[in-house]
Scaffold this motif. Structure first.
Motif, PDB file in Angstrom:
ATOM      1  N   LEU A  68       0.843  -1.197   0.000  1.00 56.53           N
ATOM      2  CA  LEU A  68       0.000   0.000   0.000  1.00 56.53           C
ATOM      3  C   LEU A  68       0.876   1.245   0.000  1.00 56.53           C
ATOM      4  N   ASN A  69       0.469   2.233  -0.772  1.00 55.03           N
ATOM      5  CA  ASN A  69       1.162   3.521  -0.834  1.00 55.03           C
ATOM      6  C   ASN A  69       2.601   3.431  -1.333  1.00 55.03           C
ATOM      7  N   MET A  97      -5.177  -0.561  -6.727  1.00 50.06           N
ATOM      8  CA  MET A  97      -5.389  -1.437  -5.576  1.00 50.06           C
ATOM      9  C   MET A  97      -4.467  -1.061  -4.414  1.00 50.06           C
ATOM     10  N   LYS A  98      -3.255  -0.661  -4.753  1.00 48.18           N
ATOM     11  CA  LYS A  98      -2.281  -0.344  -3.701  1.00 48.18           C
ATOM     12  C   LYS A  98      -2.121   1.164  -3.515  1.00 48.18           C
ATOM     13  N   ARG A  99      -2.977   1.922  -4.168  1.00 44.19           N
ATOM     14  CA  ARG A  99      -2.855   3.398  -4.082  1.00 44.19           C
ATOM     15  C   ARG A  99      -1.397   3.818  -4.260  1.00 44.19           C
ATOM     16  N   ALA A 100      -0.806   3.303  -5.326  1.00 46.74           N
ATOM     17  CA  ALA A 100       0.606   3.579  -5.587  1.00 46.74           C
ATOM     18  C   ALA A 100       0.771   4.874  -6.361  1.00 46.74           C
TER      19      ALA A 100
END
Lengths: 345, 345
Positions: free
Chosen positions: A244-245, A275-278
């Motif tokens: 995440l992030n 999905m991972k707020r990348a």
């Protein structure tokens, strides 16, 4: 002196003759000979000493929409250089000064004095260091990792082309920041250099076995920062393993450069951006030009205390520059690739 | 009362029975009946009034690595709701309070009082507004556009699924920020609504002609901000047209959701992330939860002065919820899709 050798009253220049289809192979660049360039007011005549050979040269040879104008057909091939001022019509610089700038693939160049940076040599560092950790290479690693990757202590940082000029610095700086650092490289020998000499926590030979399995094993806590020099399948694998992030610093996509005109495949795991707020951010180092002194102060300090190692791979002779560019893409070199054009002053 | 209707002493709940292969078609969710849930200390019993139907429901049905846990087989389908407190064992809330939270696809739910937000109704706004501009939808548009897109006056903002609940707000807020706003939608009727009623500068029907040609014509100065709700080919086209330092806010990838297990294709023009030094950032609105009041203050103001329009498309009956989810993916709806489960108090 051979037919291809340099002489003090002739300027040899590699000019773009046709655009490459795939590999930047022979025949795209042609060696011209002419007299030394004349300089105008505000300009300097520079004898090039070192030419930096970089993946981006391949991009500049293609007539695609890119971050700078492509090199025009017939023009001298663009390239970063270190050289010595031999004539000056500017009060900014004196004969004998050592400068770095875009001198191109040639023996001599006329440049605006405003378009070069004077190198103040620090004791104990060779001139080639200013084409490595104290040049664009170092600034690329520094700003790409710290400003875009934003690694925090304990996070996992993965870098591709990790034995390369930029990648090896990225990994070492990430170690200095307290991260778990994993390098991806193309031979067991390179991988051993990363862990045994540079202090990486793990390394992955992408040519040996499943890149997914080995990278996953090397990153038991997932990936927080991926410094991407290559794109393609390795990017896809990294995207699969991000946390995440996560932050992805897009520095280069060398695995796709010979495919530029056709367009590429695109990362299959692109959905993980959502999905991972990348965050994925592309950059070129000149975006940070005004902050170079900050980077070089830090890097000079790290070099002084022995926390950063680097390698340069110097090849002699401007006449061999296209072969050296091919060598860059083959991966069969050992550190930052530099062509030596003339003797150091 | 029909077999499928609601009754005050029965809780109907849609539970995940099997995971969808592609379309979230019939048979993946199954309607269960049981008694009303019991509440524990600190909990409230809520009668659900409205259920929000969102693209992300499709993601939650798949057992892939995602931004939240997938819904487990046998569990009540997750979903955002507005409801009325009917029983309370918390001092935070009273019977009759209207609350919003994750009440799920069911008539009644027991929720921790800490996990819901009490709605203070403003005069003149219907309850459904709190599922649109004054709910997650509005916050998604607000933070996605302003915090990730960072539009500046005069820049070109493109939004996909522009006639959708989020997209229509994004475009209107971008107009308020002084941008050139282009919306992409799937019918001429939707496109006309964007330009004629909502004040978009241009709109593009992606089902009519070459999306590249029409989008390029609508963006004579290129694209500075792309607010992406769909991914796929439209993302690829947008990437082709981005300017230097473009920002791409990845809010949704709905065009690829039925393809989740297989992985996707990935944007072919991914190289422009590097060439244009672009930033791509995925987000979900709950990342900004603590700043919701800021967004809602602005949005309430804009609604009051008539600067924001929105549409809700309310469908009656919990028993039809799976059909409404299918409708969402078909695009044959007209505004934010909401299922009405019971009467407003």
């Amino acid at each position: 002196m051979t037919d291809t050798g340099r002489s003090p009253d002739t300027n040899r220049s590699w000019r773009l003759d046709r655009r490459p289809d795939s590999d930047p192979a022979d025949g795209n660049l042609r060696l011209h000979r002419e007299g030394l360039p004349e300089i105008a007011d505000g300009e300097i005549l520079v004898r090039n000493v070192y030419l930096s050979i970089d993946p981006t040269h391949r991009i500049w040879m293609s007539d695609i929409d890119q971050y700078m104008d492509p090199v025009e057909l017939g023009d001298v091939m663009r390239g970063g250089t270190i050289g010595v001022v031999e004539q000056t019509r500017s009060s900014r610089l004196s004969v004998g000064d050592i400068v770095t700038g875009q001198g191109g693939w040639q023996d001599y160049c006329a440049l605006s004095a405003r378009m070069v940076r004077k190198i103040e040599l620090a004791s104990g560092l060779p001139l080639t260091a200013y084409m490595g950790p104290l040049g664009n290479i170092g600034a690329t690693a520094y700003f790409g990792l710290l400003e875009i990757g934003k690694p925090r202590p304990g996070e996992t940082v993965v870098v591709s082309a990790a034995a390369g000029a930029v990648g090896s610095l990225v990994g070492q700086i990430a170690k200095l920041m307290g991260c778990h650092v994993v390098g991806i490289a193309g031979s067991d020998e390179k991988c051993a250099w990363l862990t045994d000499d540079l202090g990486f926590d793990a390394s992955v030979n992408y040519k040996s076995g499943s890149i997914y399995d080995t990278l996953e094993a090397a990153c038991p806590n997932g990936i927080d920062v991926y410094f991407d020099n290559v794109g393609g399948e390795i990017l896809d694998t990294a995207l699969t393993l991000i946390n995440l992030n996560a932050r992805i610093a897009t520095c280069g996509l060398i695995s796709t450069y010979n495919d530029l005109e056709q367009g590429g495949q695109g990362p299959k795991m692109y959905r993980n951006v959502l999905m991972k707020r990348a965050t994925i951010r592309g950059f070129i180092v000149s975006d940070f030009l005004r902050r170079y002194p900050e980077a070089f102060a830090a890097i000079r300090h790290w070099l002084r205390i022995g926390a950063l190692q680097y390698r340069v791979d110097v090849r002699e002779g401007l006449e061999h520059a296209p072969d050296v560019l091919k060598l860059l893409f083959s991966g069969r070199h050992d550190g930052k690739l530099i062509v030596k054009i003339s003797e150091e002053p």
